[in-house]
Design an enzyme around this catalytic site. Sequence first.
Site, PDB file in Angstrom:
ATOM      1  N   ASP A   1      -9.587   4.015  -3.662  1.00  0.00           N
ATOM      2  CA  ASP A   1     -10.304   2.809  -3.642  1.00  0.00           C
ATOM      3  C   ASP A   1     -12.118   2.752  -4.094  1.00  0.00           C
ATOM      4  OD1 ASP A   1      -8.191   2.717  -2.050  1.00  0.00           O
ATOM      5  OD2 ASP A   1      -9.171   2.464   0.275  1.00  0.00           O
TER       6      ASP A   1
ATOM      7  N   TRP B   1      -3.248   3.157  -6.442  1.00  0.00           N
ATOM      8  CA  TRP B   1      -4.116   3.980  -6.631  1.00  0.00           C
ATOM      9  C   TRP B   1      -4.061   5.236  -8.137  1.00  0.00           C
ATOM     10  CZ3 TRP B   1      -1.990   6.386  -1.094  1.00  0.00           C
ATOM     11  CH2 TRP B   1      -2.477   6.032  -0.239  1.00  0.00           C
ATOM     12  N   GLY B   2      -3.020   4.048  -8.557  1.00  0.00           N
ATOM     13  CA  GLY B   2      -2.952   4.884 -10.209  1.00  0.00           C
ATOM     14  C   GLY B   2      -1.934   6.531  -9.932  1.00  0.00           C
TER      15      GLY B   2
ATOM     16  N   ASP C   1       1.487  -1.466   0.050  1.00  0.00           N
ATOM     17  CA  ASP C   1      -0.132  -0.326  -0.097  1.00  0.00           C
ATOM     18  C   ASP C   1       1.176   1.159  -0.296  1.00  0.00           C
ATOM     19  OD1 ASP C   1      -2.724   1.418  -0.413  1.00  0.00           O
ATOM     20  OD2 ASP C   1      -2.923  -0.204   1.982  1.00  0.00           O
TER      21      ASP C   1
HETATM   22  C1  GLA Z   1      -5.476   1.372   1.781  1.00  0.00           C
HETATM   23  C2  GLA Z   1      -6.381   0.810   0.207  1.00  0.00           C
HETATM   24  C3  GLA Z   1      -7.479  -0.137   0.719  1.00  0.00           C
HETATM   25  C4  GLA Z   1      -6.916  -0.944   1.925  1.00  0.00           C
HETATM   26  C5  GLA Z   1      -6.461   0.073   2.739  1.00  0.00           C
HETATM   27  C6  GLA Z   1      -6.210  -0.153   3.997  1.00  0.00           C
HETATM   28  O1  GLA Z   1      -6.988   2.670   1.323  1.00  0.00           O
HETATM   29  O2  GLA Z   1      -6.323   1.352  -1.241  1.00  0.00           O
HETATM   30  O3  GLA Z   1      -7.362  -0.958  -0.981  1.00  0.00           O
HETATM   31  O4  GLA Z   1      -5.807  -1.935   2.071  1.00  0.00           O
HETATM   32  O5  GLA Z   1      -5.234   1.223   2.551  1.00  0.00           O
HETATM   33  O6  GLA Z   1      -5.737   0.743   4.921  1.00  0.00           O
END
Ligand code: GLA
Length: 372
Positions: free
Chosen positions: A195, A174-175, A131
């Site tokens: 997300d 996230w791109g 992440d």
């Molecule tokens: C980010 C990711 C999610 C998830 C959360 C966990 O927002 O994009 O998919 O893994 O963190 O905290």
Amino acid sequence: MSIDLSLLPTPPMGFNTWNHFHMDITEQLVVETIEAFVAEGLRDAGYRYVNIDDGWMAPARDRRGRLTPDPARFPGGIRRLSDLAHQQGLKLGLYTDCGTRTCGGLPASYGHDQVDAEVFADWGIDYLKHDWCHVPFEDFPGLGEAQVAETLYGRMSDAIVKTGHPIVLSMCNWGHGHPWEWARGMAHLWRTTPDIADAFSGFTPDGVMSVCEIFHRNIVLADFAGPGGFNDPDMLEVGNGGLSAVEEEAHFALWCLMAAPLLLGNDLRSLDAATRRLITHPGLIAINQDPLCRPARMVASEGGVHRLLRPMADGSSVWALFNERACERSVPFPLGGNAAGPVSDVIADQTYDQVPGQVAVPAHGVRVFRVG
Ligand code: GLA
């Protein structure tokens, strides 16, 4: 050093804890999910990865500086879970973060890439979601976000390769910094979007996006996906209650058409028959898993009805009509009367003797046809 592209010839199919359970996860949930994969026919339908997201770690590293599972939530440890998954012919995925803390505030991998990769390899982990929260950009003066991402994801990628253990690496930034342009060979998947929200369209809070918004951002990136490296428009919301049955069908079918990972995000211990039927649909899964891995492109768009085309390895083509609007539409069959070879309605699993002239597409729905 490049990752082993052959680990992921087609998009991964599995489950991830985040969309339904967020940080509220336990060893019991993972064990019961593994059991549900087998009992509900998900393993037979091709689902393999049981992925544990944020929430598994103890609030501090152990005395040797290693990440360690939360003792109350995962008392038996992670190795036991990966052994259990492997005994059932499944794979286990785990989660960490490039920064100093995970998005949920737990210890993360910044400055610990090699030791963490080794621990994951020791535990028999098959898939790692990495992440992008709490990244110390101040340590990289003069570098843009894409360069910092290349540096930090590159470190974990190299660390994994060095362990010699086969681990699929899923980038989750996230791109930001257009990872699809540079991540092939470094990771097997790269998130293209924020997300996902459990909502079909319309207003969503900051930081999350509806199924329709994500679809529009991801469909234009078809050129970048192929065997060994896939665009990731995030995990599925099917079965979580925010979408109607027609919208769930559209969401699942669009993810299949885009060669997206099929990571179920609902509670598999309480599957209803309709959800099970959709997520194990053989015709849709065959499109998602087609070895050519050429994601659908949007070839035309009119009045909220989008026409998608995906070429298949056997020479056939998949045509889909997606109606984003709130009223049913009747549109001409994508190929007019000129289909070469047999035509089937994939979702209804019906073969036509005669190519239909007009096709009714329900509000927020899809129709999918395989031709040839
Ligand atoms: C980010 C990711 C999610 C998830 C959360 C966990 O927002 O994009 O998919 O893994 O963190 O905290």
